[in-house]
Design an enzyme around this catalytic site. Structure first.
Site, PDB file in Angstrom:
ATOM      1  N   THR A 122      49.334  -4.675  57.460  1.00 60.86           N
ATOM      2  CA  THR A 122      49.202  -4.086  56.128  1.00 60.86           C
ATOM      3  C   THR A 122      50.353  -4.505  55.225  1.00 60.86           C
ATOM      4  O   THR A 122      50.154  -4.808  54.036  1.00 60.86           O
ATOM      5  CB  THR A 122      49.137  -2.553  56.238  1.00 60.86           C
ATOM      6  OG1 THR A 122      47.972  -2.190  56.975  1.00 60.86           O
ATOM      7  CG2 THR A 122      49.072  -1.906  54.863  1.00 60.86           C
ATOM      8  N   LYS A 151      39.389  -2.994  52.833  1.00 63.21           N
ATOM      9  CA  LYS A 151      39.581  -2.489  54.197  1.00 63.21           C
ATOM     10  C   LYS A 151      38.214  -2.074  54.714  1.00 63.21           C
ATOM     11  O   LYS A 151      37.667  -1.042  54.303  1.00 63.21           O
ATOM     12  CB  LYS A 151      40.529  -1.287  54.192  1.00 63.21           C
ATOM     13  CG  LYS A 151      40.852  -0.743  55.578  1.00 63.21           C
ATOM     14  CD  LYS A 151      41.818  -1.647  56.324  1.00 63.21           C
ATOM     15  CE  LYS A 151      42.205  -1.049  57.668  1.00 63.21           C
ATOM     16  NZ  LYS A 151      43.199  -1.867  58.382  1.00 63.21           N
TER      17      LYS A 151
END
Length: 230
Positions: free
Chosen positions: A16, A37
């Site tokens: 991330t 995502k």
């Protein structure tokens, strides 16, 4: 690249934060950016997830999209099944990414865990979504002992599916790297069969957003918009 898939050789390795760094550099270059995502697991409704973290660090100009959220911190298919929820399919991921690509200069698709983690009961994976999109895959990997094997396996899996590995980024480079980490920095390109494109320092996600954006160029290679060099 209009669409770049970001995968890892495992979980909790800096995927991330690496996605946020790539997004920050693209925004600084004047490009419009979206982060997708497909499946967020282990985060309760209303709690900030990975998309929130990318936007916090890279900038709120990033468009953030989360396709599904499942409650337990497990593989997406397992978490969806245990919760009695509908899983996400690679086709849905590809369709969402393609739509975002019509509206943005760069779309970053951040997977959950590794490349072959199952999304659904049919065995669909992030690799399947990348294949549907014809998109390259950026592999994020740890620095230390064991990373060469997991990186080599990921590289083999990509080649077996005729997918392009855009390169490798070390997701959490230690402040005091040991011998294995220093040697791995040299050996990772051979293991991956792709170039090493950066090393994000450990703790980068704890920086203030302004500092994160100012320093990101020093962590990533020119291919990703930075100035880093091994």
């Amino acid at each position: 690249m209009t669409i770049l898939v970001v995968s890892g050789t495992g979980t909790e390795i800096g995927k991330t934060i690496t996605t946020a760094a790539v997004a920050a550099l693209a925004l600084a270059d004047g490009r419009s950016v979206a982060v997708l995502k497909p499946a967020q697991t282990g985060v309760a409704p209303g709690e900030p997830g990975d998309v929130f973290e990318v936007r916090r660090l890279a900038g709120e100009a990033v468009t953030g999209v989360e396709l599904a959220r499942f409650p337990e911190p497990l593989a997406p298919d397992t978490s969806a099944r245990r919760a009695g929820m509908t899983p996400v399919s690679p086709q849905e991921v590809a369709e969402a990414a393609a739509k975002l690509a019509t509206e943005h200069d760069l779309v970053l698709v951040e997977g959950a865990g590794g490349l072959l983690v199952r999304f659904d009961d049919e065995g669909g994976t992030l690799a399947d979504a990348a294949r549907l999109l014809g998109a390259p895959v950026l592999v994020v990997t740890p620095a230390g002992l064991g990373t060469l094997n997991s990186t080599a396996l990921t590289g083999e899996a990509l080649r077996a599916r005729d997918l392009v590995c855009a390169g490798v980024v070390v997701g959490s480079w230690p402040a005091e790297p040991d011998l294995a980490s220093r040697c791995n920095l040299v050996d990772l390109p051979t293991a991956a069969g792709a170039p090493l494109l950066g090393a994000v320092p450990e703790g980068a996600g704890r920086l203030a957003p302004a500092d994160f954006r100012a320093r990101a160029a020093g962590w990533l290679a020119p291919a990703l918009g930075g100035v880093w060099s091994s």
